[in-house]
Design a protein around this motif. Structure first.
Motif, short mmCIF file in Angstrom:
data_model
loop_
_atom_site.label_atom_id
_atom_site.label_comp_id
_atom_site.label_asym_id
_atom_site.label_seq_id
_atom_site.Cartn_x
_atom_site.Cartn_y
_atom_site.Cartn_z
N ALA A 294 2.54 5.31 -2.02
CA ALA A 294 3.88 5.52 -1.50
C ALA A 294 4.97 5.44 -2.58
O ALA A 294 6.02 6.07 -2.44
CB ALA A 294 4.16 4.49 -0.40
N PHE B 13 5.31 1.12 2.29
CA PHE B 13 4.75 0.34 3.40
C PHE B 13 4.98 -1.16 3.20
O PHE B 13 5.28 -1.88 4.14
CB PHE B 13 3.25 0.62 3.55
CG PHE B 13 3.01 2.02 4.01
CD1 PHE B 13 3.06 2.33 5.36
CD2 PHE B 13 2.76 3.03 3.11
CE1 PHE B 13 2.87 3.62 5.79
CE2 PHE B 13 2.57 4.34 3.53
CZ PHE B 13 2.62 4.63 4.88
N ARG B 14 4.79 -1.61 1.95
CA ARG B 14 4.89 -3.04 1.68
C ARG B 14 6.09 -3.27 0.76
O ARG B 14 6.69 -2.33 0.29
CB ARG B 14 3.59 -3.55 1.04
CG ARG B 14 2.41 -3.34 1.98
CD ARG B 14 1.06 -3.55 1.34
NE ARG B 14 0.01 -3.24 2.32
CZ ARG B 14 -0.45 -2.01 2.57
NH1 ARG B 14 -0.01 -0.97 1.88
NH2 ARG B 14 -1.37 -1.81 3.50
N HIS C 60 -5.54 10.13 3.19
CA HIS C 60 -5.11 9.54 4.47
C HIS C 60 -4.55 10.60 5.42
O HIS C 60 -3.82 10.26 6.35
CB HIS C 60 -4.09 8.42 4.22
CG HIS C 60 -4.68 7.22 3.54
ND1 HIS C 60 -3.93 6.17 3.06
CD2 HIS C 60 -5.98 6.89 3.26
CE1 HIS C 60 -4.73 5.26 2.52
NE2 HIS C 60 -5.97 5.68 2.61
N SER D 16 -0.11 0.21 -4.28
CA SER D 16 -0.22 -1.26 -4.32
C SER D 16 -1.65 -1.71 -4.59
O SER D 16 -1.91 -2.88 -4.82
CB SER D 16 0.29 -1.88 -3.02
OG SER D 16 -0.43 -1.36 -1.92
N ASN E 64 3.90 1.63 -12.20
CA ASN E 64 4.35 0.92 -11.00
C ASN E 64 5.56 0.07 -11.37
O ASN E 64 5.68 -0.37 -12.51
CB ASN E 64 3.22 0.02 -10.46
CG ASN E 64 3.41 -0.34 -9.01
OD1 ASN E 64 4.41 -0.95 -8.62
ND2 ASN E 64 2.44 0.03 -8.17
#
Ligand code: OAD
Length: 258
Positions: A39, A50-51, A134, A204, A228
């Motif tokens: 993401a 998401f996180r 996904h 992640s 990241n």
């Protein structure tokens, strides 16, 4: 090796033979590259992750929205959430990281891009060799006959949508507790086994089997580069871990784009 934002800015402005340069030169010499995105690669396009801060799983319970049980219980509620995500993302554009990856694909003969994202922004940027691990928000699949169809209408005229066979259509995405699309996973594993370099961007590294791809590649001697904004479980084993945003760093990894 970890390079902080500050060090990165310093080394980039010096233009020295830094970690970013080492990663770029590994990539430019490679005949086979596997890119794995999460993401974070779409964050600068405006797609929520998401996180972490502002993440979807902070505000919403995945048990209510992203499981087959949730869909069986309340398909309209699940569809309203996916319709909202489709509407949000339909208005967004690929960012510099997506564009740079499409350019990388044109230069590297053995290139594969495995993404955990369902937003379609890699294809929108021109990437063709994309494995959607996904699924996709833009494909609907019948829970009865299994027929899958691309549907980019925003908004969808009726919620929940129905197949010609009369059964409900669902988003063709992987929900919690479900198997991933096996053909895409098999191709991603094969690409990991063949890769000289693996580039992991904005993931992640908590969700398997996608998170296991770098390890598969590394066991065969691949060089692993991570991009990241934060440390992840991959960071200690990555050959180079670059701290910064995808839109800032990924173009710098492709010759001629920085
Ligand atoms: P997460 O939200 O778990 O993680 C996003 C990662 O991107 C984090 O490690 C952030 O530090 C990083 N990040 C955020 N902004 C960034 C930026 N601008 N540049 C670079 N990195 C950035 O998302 P995923 O790892 O993709 O699955 O999550 C994996 C799966 O869990 C998703 O596909 C989804 C979710 O539940 C399903 O829905 C099946």
């Amino acid at each position: 090796m970890i390079v902080s934002d500050g060090e990165m800015a310093a080394s980039r402005s010096q233009g020295g033979n830094d970690e970013l340069g080492a990663a770029a030169s590994r990539l430019s010499g490679a005949q086979s590259v596997l890119v794995l995105t999460g993401a974070g690669v779409s964050a600068e396009s405006g797609v929520p992750t998401f996180r972490g801060a502002g993440g979807l799983w902070r505000e919403y319970k995945f048990e209510d929205l992203a499981t087959p049980q949730a869909f069986a219980r309340d398909p309209k509620l699940v569809w309203e959430w996916y319709a909202w995500r489709r509407e949000t993302i339909a208005a967004l554009s690929p960012n510099a990281a997506h564009v740079a990856l499409a350019a990388m694909e044109r230069r590297v003969p053995g290139f594969r891009l495995a993404t955990q994202n369902v937003d379609g922004l890699h294809a929108a940027a021109g990437s063709r060799r994309v494995l959607e691990l996904h699924g996709s928000l833009w494909r609907l699949r019948c829970v009865g006959c299994g027929h899958a169809v691309e549907d980019r209408r925003v908004p969808l005229p009726d919620l929940p949508p129905r197949c010609a066979c009369g059964k409900l259509l669902r988003p063709d995405v992987t929900w919690f507790g479900e198997m991933l699309p096996q053909a895409a996973v098999a191709e991603a594993v094969a690409a990991a086994r063949a890769a000289e370099v693996v580039l992991v961007i904005g993931s992640s590294q908590l969700v398997y089997p996608a998170a296991g791809l770098p390890e598969i590649a590394q066991a065969r001697g691949a060089f692993v580069i991570e991009v990241n904004t934060e440390d992840t479980p991959l960071t200690p084993s990555a050959d180079v871990s670059l701290r910064g945003t995808a839109a800032d760093l990924v173009p710098a990894l492709v010759p001629g784009l920085a």
